[in-house]
Design a protein around this motif. Structure first.
Motif, PDB file in Angstrom:
ATOM      1  N   ARG A  39       0.760  -1.212  -0.132  1.00  0.00           N
ATOM      2  CA  ARG A  39       0.163   0.099  -0.122  1.00  0.00           C
ATOM      3  C   ARG A  39       0.998   1.415   0.120  1.00  0.00           C
ATOM      4  O   ARG A  39       0.470   2.172  -0.612  1.00  0.00           O
ATOM      5  N   ALA A  40       2.001   1.231   0.732  1.00  0.00           N
ATOM      6  CA  ALA A  40       2.706   2.170   0.823  1.00  0.00           C
ATOM      7  C   ALA A  40       3.770   2.382  -0.646  1.00  0.00           C
ATOM      8  O   ALA A  40       3.839   3.540  -1.161  1.00  0.00           O
ATOM      9  N   ALA A  41       3.841   1.242  -1.364  1.00  0.00           N
ATOM     10  CA  ALA A  41       4.486   1.282  -2.710  1.00  0.00           C
ATOM     11  C   ALA A  41       3.562   1.999  -3.753  1.00  0.00           C
ATOM     12  O   ALA A  41       3.629   3.059  -4.682  1.00  0.00           O
ATOM     13  N   LEU A  42       2.221   1.647  -3.647  1.00  0.00           N
ATOM     14  CA  LEU A  42       1.163   2.317  -4.472  1.00  0.00           C
ATOM     15  C   LEU A  42       1.124   3.674  -4.145  1.00  0.00           C
ATOM     16  O   LEU A  42       0.947   4.595  -4.940  1.00  0.00           O
ATOM     17  N   GLY A  43       0.994   3.836  -2.991  1.00  0.00           N
ATOM     18  CA  GLY A  43       0.806   5.569  -2.369  1.00  0.00           C
ATOM     19  C   GLY A  43       1.731   6.245  -3.033  1.00  0.00           C
ATOM     20  O   GLY A  43       1.608   7.397  -3.472  1.00  0.00           O
TER      21      GLY A  43
ATOM     22  N   VAL B  90       8.938  -4.144  -4.141  1.00  0.00           N
ATOM     23  CA  VAL B  90       8.467  -4.508  -2.773  1.00  0.00           C
ATOM     24  C   VAL B  90       8.889  -6.193  -2.651  1.00  0.00           C
ATOM     25  O   VAL B  90       8.621  -6.868  -3.804  1.00  0.00           O
ATOM     26  N   VAL B  91       9.276  -6.524  -1.609  1.00  0.00           N
ATOM     27  CA  VAL B  91       9.272  -7.722  -1.217  1.00  0.00           C
ATOM     28  C   VAL B  91       8.380  -8.147  -0.071  1.00  0.00           C
ATOM     29  O   VAL B  91       8.536  -7.229   1.154  1.00  0.00           O
ATOM     30  N   SER B  92       7.670  -9.094  -0.358  1.00  0.00           N
ATOM     31  CA  SER B  92       6.716  -9.467   0.755  1.00  0.00           C
ATOM     32  C   SER B  92       7.287 -10.361   1.908  1.00  0.00           C
ATOM     33  O   SER B  92       8.065 -11.080   1.603  1.00  0.00           O
ATOM     34  N   GLU B  93       6.894  -9.785   3.126  1.00  0.00           N
ATOM     35  CA  GLU B  93       7.573 -10.424   4.358  1.00  0.00           C
ATOM     36  C   GLU B  93       6.950 -11.937   4.590  1.00  0.00           C
ATOM     37  O   GLU B  93       7.476 -12.753   5.150  1.00  0.00           O
ATOM     38  N   GLU B  94       5.641 -12.041   4.108  1.00  0.00           N
ATOM     39  CA  GLU B  94       5.235 -13.309   4.367  1.00  0.00           C
ATOM     40  C   GLU B  94       5.325 -14.440   3.340  1.00  0.00           C
ATOM     41  O   GLU B  94       5.330 -15.489   3.639  1.00  0.00           O
ATOM     42  N   THR B  95       5.265 -13.879   2.059  1.00  0.00           N
ATOM     43  CA  THR B  95       5.364 -14.929   1.007  1.00  0.00           C
ATOM     44  C   THR B  95       7.042 -14.895   0.086  1.00  0.00           C
ATOM     45  O   THR B  95       7.031 -15.752  -0.592  1.00  0.00           O
ATOM     46  N   GLY B  96       7.519 -13.692   0.293  1.00  0.00           N
ATOM     47  CA  GLY B  96       8.853 -13.550  -0.326  1.00  0.00           C
ATOM     48  C   GLY B  96       8.635 -13.025  -1.859  1.00  0.00           C
ATOM     49  O   GLY B  96       9.506 -13.067  -2.587  1.00  0.00           O
ATOM     50  N   ILE B  97       7.399 -13.053  -2.213  1.00  0.00           N
ATOM     51  CA  ILE B  97       7.117 -12.593  -3.516  1.00  0.00           C
ATOM     52  C   ILE B  97       7.503 -11.110  -3.760  1.00  0.00           C
ATOM     53  O   ILE B  97       7.413 -10.211  -3.003  1.00  0.00           O
ATOM     54  N   ILE B  98       7.961 -11.036  -5.170  1.00  0.00           N
ATOM     55  CA  ILE B  98       8.651  -9.730  -5.393  1.00  0.00           C
ATOM     56  C   ILE B  98       7.842  -8.968  -6.310  1.00  0.00           C
ATOM     57  O   ILE B  98       7.193  -9.667  -7.431  1.00  0.00           O
ATOM     58  N   SER B  99       7.491  -7.476  -6.022  1.00  0.00           N
ATOM     59  CA  SER B  99       6.495  -6.846  -6.987  1.00  0.00           C
ATOM     60  C   SER B  99       7.313  -5.636  -7.241  1.00  0.00           C
ATOM     61  O   SER B  99       7.913  -5.028  -6.363  1.00  0.00           O
ATOM     62  N   ILE B 100       6.963  -5.055  -8.644  1.00  0.00           N
ATOM     63  CA  ILE B 100       7.293  -3.909  -9.076  1.00  0.00           C
ATOM     64  C   ILE B 100       6.146  -2.913  -9.316  1.00  0.00           C
ATOM     65  O   ILE B 100       5.195  -3.390  -9.902  1.00  0.00           O
ATOM     66  N   VAL B 101       6.054  -1.852  -8.654  1.00  0.00           N
ATOM     67  CA  VAL B 101       5.130  -0.900  -8.760  1.00  0.00           C
ATOM     68  C   VAL B 101       5.518   0.499  -9.518  1.00  0.00           C
ATOM     69  O   VAL B 101       6.496   1.059  -9.008  1.00  0.00           O
ATOM     70  N   LYS B 102       4.612   0.773 -10.207  1.00  0.00           N
ATOM     71  CA  LYS B 102       4.861   1.969 -10.816  1.00  0.00           C
ATOM     72  C   LYS B 102       3.507   2.738 -11.216  1.00  0.00           C
ATOM     73  O   LYS B 102       2.549   2.234 -11.520  1.00  0.00           O
ATOM     74  N   ASN B 103       3.205   4.046 -11.202  1.00  0.00           N
ATOM     75  CA  ASN B 103       2.314   4.831 -11.644  1.00  0.00           C
ATOM     76  C   ASN B 103       0.920   4.356 -10.821  1.00  0.00           C
ATOM     77  O   ASN B 103      -0.202   4.343 -11.302  1.00  0.00           O
ATOM     78  N   GLY B 104       0.946   3.759  -9.545  1.00  0.00           N
ATOM     79  CA  GLY B 104      -0.029   3.719  -8.551  1.00  0.00           C
ATOM     80  C   GLY B 104      -0.587   2.037  -9.211  1.00  0.00           C
ATOM     81  O   GLY B 104      -1.848   1.840  -8.560  1.00  0.00           O
TER      82      GLY B 104
ATOM     83  N   VAL C 222       0.494  -2.219  -9.602  1.00  0.00           N
ATOM     84  CA  VAL C 222       1.531  -3.282  -9.503  1.00  0.00           C
ATOM     85  C   VAL C 222       1.651  -3.727 -10.961  1.00  0.00           C
ATOM     86  O   VAL C 222       0.859  -4.284 -11.664  1.00  0.00           O
ATOM     87  N   LYS C 223       2.888  -3.329 -11.591  1.00  0.00           N
ATOM     88  CA  LYS C 223       3.075  -3.574 -13.045  1.00  0.00           C
ATOM     89  C   LYS C 223       3.593  -5.031 -13.015  1.00  0.00           C
ATOM     90  O   LYS C 223       3.535  -5.386 -14.030  1.00  0.00           O
ATOM     91  N   LYS C 224       4.256  -5.489 -12.164  1.00  0.00           N
ATOM     92  CA  LYS C 224       4.716  -6.937 -12.219  1.00  0.00           C
ATOM     93  C   LYS C 224       4.625  -7.624 -10.971  1.00  0.00           C
ATOM     94  O   LYS C 224       5.140  -7.176  -9.959  1.00  0.00           O
TER      95      LYS C 224
END
Length: 275
Positions: free
Chosen positions: A216-220, A231-245, A247-249
């Motif tokens: 949510r902070a990345a989106l904000g 973003v790296v998820s603490e629960e799952t370890g999944i990596i996400s790339i966020v841009k322009n509000g 989740v791009k990937k």
């Protein structure tokens, strides 16, 4: 005849039976058009959870009603309302882009120290290595790639470290027991500029419940500034790339991370080619 008498007579002439009957087709068309636009505007506002703007529309309707009293025909008043509502719809639908553009206009871009292509590639490798290591160990992380275009309050909420970019340093910052691990790490050019920064959280109720505070902070932050967040998820370890509000990937791998970093370091990577 004083001013109030003139206004009163003007209203009588405009809305009397004879005055209305002479222009009833035009008035009917304008009322129908207004009703359609009014309905569509409220539908857009409701779908975008922008009901708070309803009061603004009411204000413009009242203001337009007052203007009708002084105008010679109804067209100008209806046109005024419609233009105001269309402007409000445009702002509602594109408020993220508008805020981001206004912020970028008010920021003076600073030039970081020049880095050659080899240096940039080493930096990207260090960031990719750190992100993948944290992902494997389920260590939460939030990295913001900035061009010195973040609001001052975000930087001031953290600690300026101005450190060299290495995988060991990045992992040390996000180590669960480290004092700065809960906040975001801001990268500017070839430096780890600030750590432990607090970002604005996206408040959209439509976001999936599994999205934690880091996502949510990345989106904000990407809604208010032209930056990219990893973003790296603490629960799952999944990596996400966020841009322009958005989740791009999701489920990003090394190639996806390097692609995002290549876009960020594009000017440095192409500098030698231009020369």
């Amino acid at each position: 005849m004083n001013q109030w008498d003139v206004i009163r007579q003007h209203i009588i002439d405009k809305f009397s039976a004879s005055g209305f009957s002479a222009n009833w087709v035009t008035y009917l068309f304008q009322f129908i058009s207004f009703a359609i636009v009014y309905y569509l505007v409220f539908k857009v506002l409701r779908n975008n959870k922008a009901d708070k703007f309803t009061g603004i529309i009411v204000f413009f309707v009242v203001l337009a009603g007052i203007s009708l009293v002084f105008s010679q025909d109804l067209s100008s008043g209806f046109l005024f309302i419609i233009i105001a509502m269309i402007a409000l719809v445009v702002f509602t639908m594109f408020h993220t882009e508008i805020k981001r553009s206004l912020l970028d206009l008010g920021v003076k871009k600073s030039k970081s120290e020049p880095v050659n292509v080899t240096g940039v590639e080493l930096i990207m490798d260090e960031i990719v290595r750190a992100v993948q290591n944290m992902s494997k160990n389920d260590i939460g992380a939030l990295i913001v790639l900035s061009n010195d275009n973040l609001p001052d309050g975000i930087i001031e909420s953290g600690t300026v470290i101005n450190a060299q970019i290495t995988s060991q340093m990045i992992e040390a910052i996000f180590y669960p027991k480290a004092p700065l691990h809960d906040g975001a790490l801001v990268i500017e050019g070839n430096k780890l500029y600030a750590a432990g920064c607090f970002l604005p959280l996206a408040q959209d109720e439509r976001l999936p419940k599994e999205m934690g505070s880091r996502h949510r902070a990345a989106l904000g932050v990407t809604m208010v500034a032209s930056v990219t967040a990893i973003v790296v998820s603490e629960e799952t370890g999944i990596i996400s790339i966020v841009k322009n509000g958005i989740v791009k990937k999701k489920y990003a791998d090394a190639t996806d991370i390097k692609e995002a970093l290549s876009d960020y370091y594009w000017s440095d990577l192409t500098a030698e080619a231009v020369i």
